[in-house]
Scaffold this active site. Structure first.
Site, mmCIF file in Angstrom:
data_model
loop_
_atom_site.group_PDB
_atom_site.id
_atom_site.type_symbol
_atom_site.label_atom_id
_atom_site.label_comp_id
_atom_site.label_asym_id
_atom_site.label_seq_id
_atom_site.Cartn_x
_atom_site.Cartn_y
_atom_site.Cartn_z
ATOM 1 N N ASP A 1 0.851 -1.192 0.000
ATOM 2 C CA ASP A 1 0.000 0.000 0.000
ATOM 3 C C ASP A 1 0.888 1.243 0.000
ATOM 4 O O ASP A 1 1.878 1.317 0.729
ATOM 5 C CB ASP A 1 -0.920 -0.007 1.234
ATOM 6 C CG ASP A 1 -2.097 0.936 1.049
ATOM 7 O OD1 ASP A 1 -3.235 0.453 0.914
ATOM 8 O OD2 ASP A 1 -1.870 2.176 1.022
ATOM 9 N N ILE A 2 0.509 2.217 -0.804
ATOM 10 C CA ILE A 2 1.311 3.445 -0.939
ATOM 11 C C ILE A 2 1.232 4.319 0.314
ATOM 12 O O ILE A 2 2.108 5.156 0.544
ATOM 13 C CB ILE A 2 0.843 4.228 -2.193
ATOM 14 C CG1 ILE A 2 1.928 5.136 -2.723
ATOM 15 C CG2 ILE A 2 -0.440 4.994 -1.917
ATOM 16 C CD1 ILE A 2 1.606 5.748 -4.081
ATOM 17 N N ASN B 1 -12.869 -3.002 2.722
ATOM 18 C CA ASN B 1 -13.768 -1.854 2.851
ATOM 19 C C ASN B 1 -14.773 -1.908 1.709
ATOM 20 O O ASN B 1 -14.401 -1.769 0.539
ATOM 21 C CB ASN B 1 -12.972 -0.547 2.789
ATOM 22 C CG ASN B 1 -12.041 -0.389 3.982
ATOM 23 O OD1 ASN B 1 -12.360 -0.806 5.088
ATOM 24 N ND2 ASN B 1 -10.877 0.208 3.757
ATOM 25 N N GLY C 1 -15.225 3.263 3.897
ATOM 26 C CA GLY C 1 -13.916 3.819 3.562
ATOM 27 C C GLY C 1 -13.363 3.353 2.234
ATOM 28 O O GLY C 1 -12.187 3.563 1.935
ATOM 29 N N HIS D 1 -10.227 -5.156 -3.197
ATOM 30 C CA HIS D 1 -8.875 -5.379 -2.672
ATOM 31 C C HIS D 1 -8.989 -5.764 -1.212
ATOM 32 O O HIS D 1 -9.816 -5.226 -0.474
ATOM 33 C CB HIS D 1 -7.985 -4.151 -2.857
ATOM 34 C CG HIS D 1 -8.631 -2.866 -2.462
ATOM 35 N ND1 HIS D 1 -9.592 -2.244 -3.238
ATOM 36 C CD2 HIS D 1 -8.481 -2.098 -1.362
ATOM 37 C CE1 HIS D 1 -9.992 -1.154 -2.621
ATOM 38 N NE2 HIS D 1 -9.346 -1.038 -1.473
ATOM 39 N N HIS E 1 -7.099 -5.677 2.240
ATOM 40 C CA HIS E 1 -5.978 -5.082 2.970
ATOM 41 C C HIS E 1 -5.416 -6.126 3.932
ATOM 42 O O HIS E 1 -6.180 -6.819 4.629
ATOM 43 C CB HIS E 1 -6.457 -3.917 3.847
ATOM 44 C CG HIS E 1 -6.936 -2.711 3.104
ATOM 45 N ND1 HIS E 1 -6.160 -1.589 2.902
ATOM 46 C CD2 HIS E 1 -8.132 -2.435 2.525
ATOM 47 C CE1 HIS E 1 -6.859 -0.672 2.258
ATOM 48 N NE2 HIS E 1 -8.060 -1.162 2.010
#
Ligand code: AMP
Length: 117
Positions: free
Chosen positions: A34-35, A90, A96, A103, A105
Site C-alpha cells: 500500500d502506498i 472496505n 472507507g 482489494h 488489505h
C-alpha cells in the site's frame, strides 16, 4: 475525441503503467504494498478481474475470493507476520472504500486495537 480509459487504478498497476512494489502475481490475483501504509506492513491483495467490491461478488466468485485469502496468508508469511495480521475489506463509501476494484488489505507489524475506527 480521445477514448476514455475506464481501467481502474489497480488494473493500471497490474499492467505496469503505474509503479508499485509487486509482492505476488498469478493469473487470478496480485499483491502490492500500500502506498499509504497504516501499519509497518500493509499490502493489498487484488483480483486481476476488476470486480468492483465484495457486494458485487457472486456464487461463481467463491474460488476467487478464497484464493485472495490464501494469497494474503502466503504473502503475510513471506513478510514475517508471524505474530498476527489483520485482513480488511472496505465495502462502500461508509466503510472507507476509495478504489472501486476489490482489494483485501493485510496489515501487521504492530498490535491492533478493536473495534476498528
Ligand atoms: P480503500 O480505501 O479500502 O479503497 O483502499 C484503497 C487503498 O489503495 C488505500 O489504502 C490506498 O493507500 C491504496 N493506494 C492508492 N493508490 C495506490 C497506489 N498507487 N499504489 C499502492 N496503493 C495505493
Amino acid at each position: 475525441m480521445a477514448e476514455t480509459d475506464e481501467r481502474t487504478l489497480f488494473q493500471k498497476i497490474h499492467d505496469g503503467e503505474i509503479p508499485a512494489e509487486m509482492l505476488h502475481r498469478d493469473d487470478r490475483a496480485f499483491a502490492i504494498r500500500d502506498i499509504n501504509p497504516q501499519a509497518p506492513t500493509h499490502f493489498l491483495v487484488i483480483p486481476v478481474r476488476p470486480l468492483a467490491r465484495l457486494e458485487e461478488a457472486e456464487e461463481a466468485d467463491a474460488d476467487l475470493l478464497g484464493h485472495l485469502l490464501l494469497v494474503a496468508r502466503k504473502v503475510a508469511g513471506e513478510l514475517g507476520l508471524d505474530k498476527g495480521f489483520r485482513v480488511v475489506i472496505n465495502n462502500g463509501r461508509e466503510a472507507g472504500e476509495t478504489v472501486p476494484h476489490l482489494h483485501v488489505h493485510v496489515l501487521g507489524g504492530r498490535p491492533m486495537t478493536w473495534p476498528p475506527g
